[in-house]
Motif scaffolding. Structure first.
Motif, PDB file in Angstrom:
ATOM      1  N   SER A 124      37.806 -33.136  69.201  1.00 40.09           N
ATOM      2  CA  SER A 124      37.706 -32.232  68.054  1.00 40.09           C
ATOM      3  C   SER A 124      38.596 -32.704  66.902  1.00 40.09           C
ATOM      4  O   SER A 124      38.227 -32.564  65.724  1.00 40.09           O
ATOM      5  CB  SER A 124      38.106 -30.814  68.473  1.00 40.09           C
ATOM      6  OG  SER A 124      37.207 -30.301  69.443  1.00 40.09           O
ATOM      7  N   ALA A 153      36.720 -35.413  65.173  1.00 41.16           N
ATOM      8  CA  ALA A 153      35.656 -34.853  64.336  1.00 41.16           C
ATOM      9  C   ALA A 153      36.229 -34.329  63.022  1.00 41.16           C
ATOM     10  O   ALA A 153      35.621 -34.500  61.950  1.00 41.16           O
ATOM     11  CB  ALA A 153      34.922 -33.742  65.094  1.00 41.16           C
ATOM     12  N   ARG A 154      37.399 -33.709  63.080  1.00 44.63           N
ATOM     13  CA  ARG A 154      38.023 -33.211  61.860  1.00 44.63           C
ATOM     14  C   ARG A 154      38.444 -34.365  60.950  1.00 44.63           C
ATOM     15  O   ARG A 154      38.280 -34.291  59.721  1.00 44.63           O
ATOM     16  CB  ARG A 154      39.236 -32.352  62.223  1.00 44.63           C
ATOM     17  CG  ARG A 154      40.010 -31.829  60.998  1.00 44.63           C
ATOM     18  CD  ARG A 154      39.118 -30.983  60.106  1.00 44.63           C
ATOM     19  NE  ARG A 154      39.747 -30.660  58.843  1.00 44.63           N
ATOM     20  CZ  ARG A 154      40.569 -29.613  58.651  1.00 44.63           C
ATOM     21  NH1 ARG A 154      40.853 -28.814  59.670  1.00 44.63           N
ATOM     22  NH2 ARG A 154      41.076 -29.377  57.465  1.00 44.63           N
ATOM     23  N   ALA A 169      35.316 -35.698  59.309  1.00 48.72           N
ATOM     24  CA  ALA A 169      34.824 -34.743  58.322  1.00 48.72           C
ATOM     25  C   ALA A 169      35.654 -34.810  57.044  1.00 48.72           C
ATOM     26  O   ALA A 169      35.114 -34.770  55.930  1.00 48.72           O
ATOM     27  CB  ALA A 169      34.856 -33.330  58.909  1.00 48.72           C
ATOM     28  N   PHE A 218      29.063 -39.501  62.131  1.00 45.64           N
ATOM     29  CA  PHE A 218      29.765 -38.211  62.200  1.00 45.64           C
ATOM     30  C   PHE A 218      29.074 -37.277  63.185  1.00 45.64           C
ATOM     31  O   PHE A 218      29.730 -36.571  63.964  1.00 45.64           O
ATOM     32  CB  PHE A 218      29.823 -37.585  60.814  1.00 45.64           C
ATOM     33  CG  PHE A 218      30.432 -36.211  60.788  1.00 45.64           C
ATOM     34  CD1 PHE A 218      31.722 -35.994  61.252  1.00 45.64           C
ATOM     35  CD2 PHE A 218      29.711 -35.128  60.296  1.00 45.64           C
ATOM     36  CE1 PHE A 218      32.285 -34.725  61.231  1.00 45.64           C
ATOM     37  CE2 PHE A 218      30.274 -33.861  60.274  1.00 45.64           C
ATOM     38  CZ  PHE A 218      31.564 -33.659  60.741  1.00 45.64           C
ATOM     39  N   LEU A 219      27.730 -37.282  63.181  1.00 40.60           N
ATOM     40  CA  LEU A 219      26.983 -36.477  64.145  1.00 40.60           C
ATOM     41  C   LEU A 219      27.325 -36.895  65.570  1.00 40.60           C
ATOM     42  O   LEU A 219      27.490 -36.044  66.454  1.00 40.60           O
ATOM     43  CB  LEU A 219      25.478 -36.619  63.896  1.00 40.60           C
ATOM     44  CG  LEU A 219      24.560 -35.932  64.924  1.00 40.60           C
ATOM     45  CD1 LEU A 219      24.739 -34.411  64.871  1.00 40.60           C
ATOM     46  CD2 LEU A 219      23.098 -36.304  64.681  1.00 40.60           C
ATOM     47  N   THR A 272      30.135 -38.236  66.654  1.00 40.60           N
ATOM     48  CA  THR A 272      31.469 -37.739  66.978  1.00 40.60           C
ATOM     49  C   THR A 272      31.418 -36.254  67.320  1.00 40.60           C
ATOM     50  O   THR A 272      32.050 -35.795  68.280  1.00 40.60           O
ATOM     51  CB  THR A 272      32.428 -37.969  65.805  1.00 40.60           C
ATOM     52  OG1 THR A 272      32.469 -39.363  65.479  1.00 40.60           O
ATOM     53  CG2 THR A 272      33.829 -37.505  66.148  1.00 40.60           C
ATOM     54  N   CYS A 273      30.659 -35.495  66.545  1.00 40.65           N
ATOM     55  CA  CYS A 273      30.543 -34.057  66.801  1.00 40.65           C
ATOM     56  C   CYS A 273      29.858 -33.782  68.138  1.00 40.65           C
ATOM     57  O   CYS A 273      30.235 -32.853  68.858  1.00 40.65           O
ATOM     58  CB  CYS A 273      29.762 -33.380  65.669  1.00 40.65           C
ATOM     59  SG  CYS A 273      30.643 -33.336  64.091  1.00 40.65           S
ATOM     60  N   ALA A 301      32.349 -34.377  70.862  1.00 37.40           N
ATOM     61  CA  ALA A 301      33.274 -33.241  70.904  1.00 37.40           C
ATOM     62  C   ALA A 301      32.603 -32.021  71.523  1.00 37.40           C
ATOM     63  O   ALA A 301      33.208 -31.317  72.352  1.00 37.40           O
ATOM     64  CB  ALA A 301      33.773 -32.923  69.492  1.00 37.40           C
ATOM     65  N   LEU A 302      31.355 -31.771  71.148  1.00 36.04           N
ATOM     66  CA  LEU A 302      30.623 -30.654  71.732  1.00 36.04           C
ATOM     67  C   LEU A 302      30.426 -30.863  73.225  1.00 36.04           C
ATOM     68  O   LEU A 302      30.539 -29.922  74.019  1.00 36.04           O
ATOM     69  CB  LEU A 302      29.272 -30.497  71.030  1.00 36.04           C
ATOM     70  CG  LEU A 302      28.344 -29.408  71.570  1.00 36.04           C
ATOM     71  CD1 LEU A 302      28.987 -28.033  71.416  1.00 36.04           C
ATOM     72  CD2 LEU A 302      26.986 -29.461  70.856  1.00 36.04           C
TER      73      LEU A 302
END
Length: 471
Positions: free
Chosen positions: A32, A35-36, A39, A128-129, A131-132, A135-136
């Motif tokens: 997470s 991801a931040r 972003a 980025f997707l 990485t998210c 994290a998800l």
């Protein structure tokens, strides 16, 4: 305490589990955090965020790999050392673990390659997707694992047929009474583990480079600031969730709560024991330091609230008191230290000395492993406090063990000790070298991107010895 096959198997599983849990505790929060960072880079265009991402993603890759390897070992032990447990719970917990593999592990595996190797192969938004999604995936994995573990704490939605648990209501199995609050508590614990690990290592980089130009430690300052904001938000929230968790334990597992508080007699106006020496043989505490009535208030939100005692149940239904009592207090002490450091960081931000106060930076560095310690001692509290049951109220730990000899378990335990020392010793050494190297200076990182558009291996660029440079 007799070191028979049962006790040796418990030690073996506890040893491998303790090794395993520290890696997901770090990677769940770090995913997470990554991801931040990405972003922020996409939002602001500041290359410093990308530079930090490319540094911390290396630590994520190593920790993720070690977590996967250590997790596989435990699944084998369920078949070799705990076959009767697997036989009893297989119809319920087997599907939950399968859901974790299908919905979480496959999701992580599918996007992990793009996250690690795809910087220059895919567009920024797709990266980025990825990485998210990773994290998800870590959060979904925690969802299923905590659901399975919570079902062992508060089993629901099943019946016992022919000596086996059979699910009758999957929603009650998954969302068993203790699951929601335990999941929130664990995820916040993972976030805090990452926050204090990143903050501590960033503080160390700042202290090490205090004689360097500001540009050399700019990345460390930024990661320290972000990690501390993470801690400022999550620490009070974790304390609130922890209080709710305590209320749930009082309702659902009163014997565990009595062991946590070393409370022998059911009583109201119970003091909060800051320290005690539990005497299980004589069913009392030999020495106590406490605050009157505060225990009842914390546990029931009423100064005259009634708290159950250990004598309410037979001795063979009680968990070991002293490890539960001390583990819980160590976890709480770490949490209070986290809160203190977080509030201190706010004060130093206001004073404008967050990056220059050497005492604070030293304390932050000392707190680097605090999150790992809190997770481990919290796990000890939860799992030892469930004893003598492996499935609370349904299956005793002694009845879940495989028919093994002490010699066979001793041999495998020694093999695990040797293998883990070698494998995780090298892994930890490599991770230490990686972190000691620190992020590349921003100007060099930008210049490197201009020269080459080829993807960089996330585990490369570590050729520095751990010994400090004499110069």
């Amino acid at each position: 305490m007799e070191l028979d096959a049962l006790m040796l198997s418990r030690i073996q599983f506890g040893f491998t589990m303790a090794f395993h849990i520290i890696f997901p505790a770090f990677t769940i929060g770090l995913a997470s955090f990554l991801a931040r960072l990405e972003a922020q880079w996409l939002w602001t265009g500041n290359p410093m965020y990308r530079n930090l991402y490319q540094f911390w993603v290396k630590a994520f890759a190593v920790s993720f790999g070690l977590g996967v390897v250590s997790g596989i070992v435990m699944s084998y032990q369920l078949g070799t050392n705990w076959s009767r447990y697997s036989d009893f719970t297989g119809n319920v917990l087997g599907p939950l673990i399968q859901y974790e593999v299908i919905t979480a592990f496959f999701l992580e595996a599918g996007f992990l390659g793009i996250m690690l190797f795809g910087w220059e192969r895919v567009g920024d938004r797709l990266h980025f997707l990825s990485t998210c999604m990773v994290a998800l995936g870590t959060l979904i994995s925690a969802f299923w694992i905590l659901s399975a573990n919570s079902w062992m704490q508060t089993p629901a939605g099943f019946v016992v047929e022919n000596g086996r648990a059979v699910a009758t209501d999957w929603l009650k199995v998954i969302f068993n009474p203790s699951f929601p609050i335990r999941y929130a508590h664990m995820v916040l614990g993972c976030f805090l583990t990452t926050a204090f690990a990143v903050a501590g290592m960033s503080a160390w980089m700042i202290l090490r480079g205090r004689k360097e130009p500001p540009a050399k430690v700019a990345g460390a300052r930024l990661s320290l600031s972000m990690a501390l904001w993470f801690a400022v938000i999550c620490t009070p929230l974790q304390i609130f969730i922890g209080d709710a968790h305590g209320l749930a334990v009082l309702k659902l597992q009163p014997t565990k709560l009595a062991a946590i508080e070393a409370n022998w007699e059911t009583q109201k106006d119970m003091p909060l024991l800051l320290f005690a020496i539990p005497n299980e043989k004589e069913e009392r505490n030999d020495f106590e330091i406490g605050i009157p009535k505060l225990g009842s208030f914390i546990l029931t939100h009423d100064f005259s609230g009634v708290v159950p005692g250990l004598k309410d149940v037979k001795p063979d239904e009680r968990p070991p008191v002293w490890p539960v009592f001390y583990s819980f207090r160590i976890m709480v002490a770490i949490g209070m230290a986290m809160l203190g450091l977080s509030l201190w960081s706010l004060y130093l931000r206001w004073r404008g000395t967050l990056y220059t106060n050497r005492t604070f930076l030293t304390c932050a560095m000392i707190m680097t492993p605090s999150g790992f310690g809190a997770v481990l001692f919290g796990w000890f509290t939860a799992e030892i406090g469930r004893q003598p049951y492996i499935v609370y109220g349904q299956l005793r730990t002694a009845d879940a063990h495989s028919p093994l000899t002490a010699q066979a378990v001793t041999t495998s335990l020694v093999a695990f000790l040797i293998a883990y020392t070698i494998i995780f010793g090298f892994g930890s050494y490599y991770l230490a070298k990686l972190l000691r190297k620190g992020p590349e200076p921003l100007e060099e990182a930008v210049r490197g991107d201009d020269v080459s558009r080829k993807p960089k291996r996330p585990l490369s660029a570590v050729n520095e010895d751990l010994k400090p440079n004499p110069a």
